[in-house]
Design a protein around this motif. Structure first.
Motif, short mmCIF file in Angstrom:
data_model
loop_
_atom_site.label_atom_id
_atom_site.label_comp_id
_atom_site.label_asym_id
_atom_site.label_seq_id
_atom_site.Cartn_x
_atom_site.Cartn_y
_atom_site.Cartn_z
N ARG A 4 0.82 -1.22 0.00
CA ARG A 4 0.00 0.00 0.00
C ARG A 4 0.85 1.26 0.00
N LEU A 5 1.96 1.23 0.77
CA LEU A 5 2.70 2.47 1.01
C LEU A 5 3.90 2.68 0.11
N ALA A 6 4.63 1.59 -0.17
CA ALA A 6 5.98 1.79 -0.70
C ALA A 6 5.99 1.82 -2.22
N GLN A 7 6.89 2.66 -2.74
CA GLN A 7 7.16 2.62 -4.18
C GLN A 7 8.27 1.60 -4.45
N LYS A 8 9.14 1.40 -3.44
CA LYS A 8 10.27 0.49 -3.64
C LYS A 8 10.40 -0.44 -2.44
N ILE A 9 10.70 -1.70 -2.74
CA ILE A 9 10.91 -2.69 -1.69
C ILE A 9 12.38 -3.09 -1.69
N ALA A 10 12.96 -3.15 -0.50
CA ALA A 10 14.30 -3.72 -0.35
C ALA A 10 14.14 -4.97 0.49
N PHE A 11 14.45 -6.11 -0.11
CA PHE A 11 14.27 -7.40 0.56
C PHE A 11 15.63 -7.91 1.04
N PHE A 12 15.71 -8.16 2.35
CA PHE A 12 16.97 -8.62 2.95
C PHE A 12 16.83 -10.07 3.37
N HIS A 13 17.97 -10.77 3.29
CA HIS A 13 17.99 -12.16 3.71
C HIS A 13 19.37 -12.44 4.27
N MET A 14 19.43 -12.85 5.52
CA MET A 14 20.69 -13.18 6.19
C MET A 14 21.78 -12.12 5.98
N GLY A 15 21.38 -10.87 6.19
CA GLY A 15 22.36 -9.79 6.16
C GLY A 15 22.72 -9.26 4.79
N ARG A 16 22.09 -9.85 3.77
CA ARG A 16 22.37 -9.37 2.41
C ARG A 16 21.11 -8.72 1.82
N LEU A 17 21.33 -7.67 1.03
CA LEU A 17 20.23 -7.11 0.26
C LEU A 17 20.12 -7.97 -1.00
N VAL A 18 19.03 -8.71 -1.08
CA VAL A 18 18.90 -9.71 -2.14
C VAL A 18 18.18 -9.13 -3.36
N GLU A 19 17.22 -8.26 -3.10
CA GLU A 19 16.46 -7.70 -4.22
C GLU A 19 15.93 -6.34 -3.81
N ASP A 20 16.07 -5.33 -4.68
CA ASP A 20 15.43 -4.05 -4.40
C ASP A 20 14.91 -3.48 -5.70
N ARG A 21 13.61 -3.28 -5.72
CA ARG A 21 12.98 -2.78 -6.94
C ARG A 21 11.57 -2.27 -6.68
N ASP A 22 10.97 -1.81 -7.71
CA ASP A 22 9.60 -1.31 -7.66
C ASP A 22 8.71 -2.33 -6.94
N SER A 23 7.84 -1.84 -6.07
CA SER A 23 7.07 -2.76 -5.21
C SER A 23 6.11 -3.65 -6.00
N VAL A 24 5.50 -3.11 -7.05
CA VAL A 24 4.59 -3.96 -7.85
C VAL A 24 5.38 -5.10 -8.48
N GLU A 25 6.55 -4.76 -9.02
CA GLU A 25 7.39 -5.81 -9.63
C GLU A 25 7.83 -6.81 -8.59
N PHE A 26 8.23 -6.30 -7.43
CA PHE A 26 8.73 -7.22 -6.39
C PHE A 26 7.65 -8.23 -5.99
N PHE A 27 6.45 -7.74 -5.75
CA PHE A 27 5.42 -8.64 -5.24
C PHE A 27 4.81 -9.52 -6.33
N THR A 28 4.81 -9.04 -7.56
CA THR A 28 4.18 -9.85 -8.60
C THR A 28 5.18 -10.71 -9.37
N ARG A 29 6.43 -10.21 -9.48
CA ARG A 29 7.43 -10.98 -10.23
C ARG A 29 8.77 -10.97 -9.51
N PRO A 30 8.81 -11.52 -8.29
CA PRO A 30 10.10 -11.54 -7.58
C PRO A 30 11.10 -12.38 -8.36
N GLU A 31 12.36 -11.97 -8.28
CA GLU A 31 13.37 -12.67 -9.09
C GLU A 31 14.24 -13.61 -8.26
N ALA A 32 14.68 -13.11 -7.10
CA ALA A 32 15.63 -13.91 -6.32
C ALA A 32 14.92 -15.14 -5.72
#
Ligand SMILES: Nc1ncnc2c1ncn2[C@@H]1O[C@H](COP(=O)(O)OP(=O)(O)OP(=O)(O)O)[C@@H](O)[C@H]1O
Ligand SMILES: [Mg+2]
Length: 271
Positions: free
Chosen positions: A231-259
């Protein structure tokens, strides 16, 4: 599976735009608590005019990174960062930076509301007073009214500005803390799960403030609530075990995650 996600989440009306100015950037940030490394080679741009949401499993380093931005680890023994964090062209760890002044350029909102044991009015103006942003009672009154209106609290508290901030409900206290942060006219609002202890109506009010400030300035919010992130974010930064694994437009992240880590994590939440 991700088709369901596409229809299941409602997204903010505006999208991430990499052409927006960069408010804060991290380059190759490593962070250690003593022997234990908790952030690995994080490079990330936070854009002005956007809300950026930090998401990921518990313990992946979201709060640690947020606290690097305004140097909240300075007093933590054994804490050590390498790499570079730039705020509007200035190195936050540069020799000329004075931590107290640097922190006043950020608004910090914690998970649990933490008003000072002082009046509602003084909670709001205290920081602005010690940073010499206001002089005298008149200016303080005007500032208190402006930011309390901005967080939608004015009508609820205008008749009891002298009452203790601690006498407010939890949701009101959190809005008071946001008002306190806004009173410093920060460049960036840093929010660590600001709605997690707040009821849905209070949370909706806080989301409204985040949306408004994010559109004008810059917000970084940590949240475990994916509906809220969408609802709020234009960009998502997804972290996993201390690493930034994916950061991109929120619609893209939630609908077509890559990592693979992001796919697995989202599948666990929504699948
Ligand atoms: N003061 C500290 N001393 C030592 N280790 C710490 C300290 N604070 C955090 N850590 C460790 O750093 C790692 C990252 O913690 P952090 O609080 O940044 O995670 P997080 O992503 O915010 O998690 P959550 O979603 O649960 O809030 C964890 O392994 C945590 O145990
Ligand atoms: Mg955290």
């Amino acid at each position: 599976m991700f088709d369901r996600l596409e229809t299941g989440l409602s997204f903010s009306e505006t999208r991430h735009d990499p052409a927006r100015p960069v408010a804060l950037s991290c380059r190759n940030v490593d962070f250690r608590f003593g022997e234990k490394q908790v952030l690995f080679d994080v490079s990330l741009d936070i854009h002005r005019g956007e809300v950026t949401a930090f998401v990921g499993p518990s313990g992946c380093g979201k709060t640690t990174l947020l606290k690097c931005f305004n140097r909240m680890h300075d007093e933590t023994r054994g804490a050590a960062m390498t790499g570079r964090i730039m705020l509007g062209g200035e190195d936050v760890n540069g020799p000329e930076q004075e931590a107290c002044r640097l922190r006043s350029r950020f608004g910090w909102v914690a998970q649990r509301p933490n008003p000072f044991a002082m009046s509602i009015r003084d909670n709001v103006v205290w920081g602005a007073r010690i940073h010499n942003l206001v002089y005298g009672r008149k200016e303080e009154d005007a500032l208190a009214e402006r930011v309390l209106r901005e967080v939608g609290l004015w009508d609820e508290v205008k008749d009891r500005l002298g009452a203790s901030g601690l006498s407010l409900s939890g949701g009101q206290q959190q809005r008071l803390c946001i008002a306190r942060a806004l009173a410093l006219s920060p460049d960036i609002l840093l929010m660590d799960e600001p709605c997690s202890s707040i009821d849905p109506i209070g949370a909706a009010k806080i989301e409204e403030i985040i949306r408004g400030f994010g559109a004008r300035e810059t917000v970084v919010i940590i949240t475990h609530n994916m509906e809220q992130a969408a609802r709020l974010a234009q960009k998502i930064a997804f972290f996993h075990m201390g690493r930034l694994v994916e950061d991109r437009d929120s619609v893209e992240f939630f609908t077509r995650p890559e990592a693979p880590e992001a796919k697995a994590w989202l599948a666990g939440r929504f699948g």
